[in-house]
Design a protein around this motif. Structure first.
Motif: not given
Length: 368
Positions: A205, A347, A216, A214, A212, A349, A208, A345
């Protein structure tokens, strides 16, 4: 182990891997660990070093370099020279580029650092491991090849000095608090490729602007040793597994599916970790009899035993019914033809919690 047109072909071909692994451990016929010394058998050394296989270099707290010929360490492997094809796959997932800084998490024998230095240049590569001896030995051997990456001894689950454009990990991190220092070390817009403890899936990932990561779950798998914070891993659930081998369960029933070696059924094992975090497994055979064991730190355990593919007798005890959880996953796999994990997917944090989703399926790992 690399495609003919791969940009990693030359680094892999040029690095003398045998110099990174002069001694290693192998299982003998009885399953005990036996020391292998490369210089005393150059033919076997070359065959092992240049095969596409991982070589275990440390069992428990005992590194092969520091062992005597008669030593028979007990316990789990705690370091290895990862098979080159997997190292290259992880580097590819890292999407490296000229001028980008790379953090190699898990120095080990130094193979990934060597390939990266060859391709990117020493100034772009930092390699970190918790074990001072591993860092020192790898540093000396890499220097002998003309490679001089920055080397750090640290526990990456507590602190990662510096920040980096790319992070590639060949150790498996626990979701949650143990992943936070790594996330902080990743630059905004940077990319990470790692695995998660007790699973076999590769997470990739980009970080961002909110902090986070982001990305897969890649549609392939890898098995890496989990991070550790000391000389060895904490004691396994030995007492609970001993109970599972002998005791009658609070619940006894006939299982729906044949006994499976959960530890080597990678997709099942990964989904089971998502569903019941912290679960451990064991497996043994005796003639036609196959027996699988599950245990959890909360005191739950399960035993399933049967001849070959016959329906097993299942014993379970504790707060959770672990075999039931496994059977629900197997039922979903049979009914739908796949599990939602690979290709999901992701994400992550800043608190280290890994959020997974695919279609209507949702799961989180590492939440308190």
């Amino acid at each position: 182990m690399t495609d003919p047109d791969s940009r990693w072909l030359v680094p892999v071909a040029d690095v003398p891997r045998h110099e990174l692994v002069p001694r290693w451990w192998e299982r003998d016929g009885s399953g005990a660990w036996e020391l292998r010394d490369g210089p005393s058998d150059p033919e076997a050394w070359a065959e092992a070093a240049y095969a596409d296989r991982s070589l275990v270099t440390r069992v428990g707290p005992l590194h092969a370099d520091q062992a005597e010929p008669g030593d028979r360490p007990e316990g789990r492997p705690t370091s290895s020279a990862t098979l080159p094809s997997l190292v290259v796959r992880m580097l590819r997932h890292g999407r490296l580029g000229d001028g980008l800084s790379l953090l190699d998490l898990g120095t080990g024998a130094g193979g990934l650092a060597a390939y990266a230095c060859h391709r990117l240049g020493d100034a772009c590569v930092t390699s970190l491991d918790i074990d001072p001896y591993l860092v020192s030995a790898a540093g000396e051997r890499l220097a002998g090849m003309g490679f001089h990456p920055t080397l750090i001894t640290a526990d990456a689950t507590k602190e990662v000095p510096g920040t980096y454009d790319r992070i590639v990990s060949t150790v498996a991190f626990p979701p949650g608090r143990g992943l936070q220092p790594v996330l902080r070390a990743l630059e905004f817009g940077g990319r990470i490729a790692t695995t998660l403890a007790r699973t076999s899936f590769i997470v990739t990932g980009w970080k961002d602007r909110h902090g986070d990561v982001v990305g897969r779950v890649e549609r392939e798998w890898a098995g890496f040793m989990a991070t550790r914070s000391g000389e060895d891993y904490p004691p396994a659930l030995d007492d609970l597994f001993a109970l599972a081998r002998e005791a009658d369960g609070e619940q006894t029933r006939t299982g729906r599916y044949p006994v499976v070696d959960v530890g080597n059924a990678w997709e099942l094992r990964s989904m089971l970790e998502v569903t019941v975090p912290g679960i451990e497994s064991d497996y043994e055979t005796s003639g036609r009899q196959r027996t699988a064991y599950l245990a959890h730190p909360d005191g739950s355990w399960a035993r399933a035993s049967a001849e070959r593919t016959d329906p097993p007798e299942v014993h379970q005890s504790g707060p959770q019914r672990l075999w039931d959880a496994l059977e629900r996953i197997r039922h979903r796999l049979n009914a739908e033809g796949s599990l939602p994990l690979y290709g999901a997917h992701v994400r992550i944090t800043p608190d280290g919690v890994v959020h997974l989703s695919r279609g209507k399926w949702r799961a989180s790992m590492g939440a308190r």
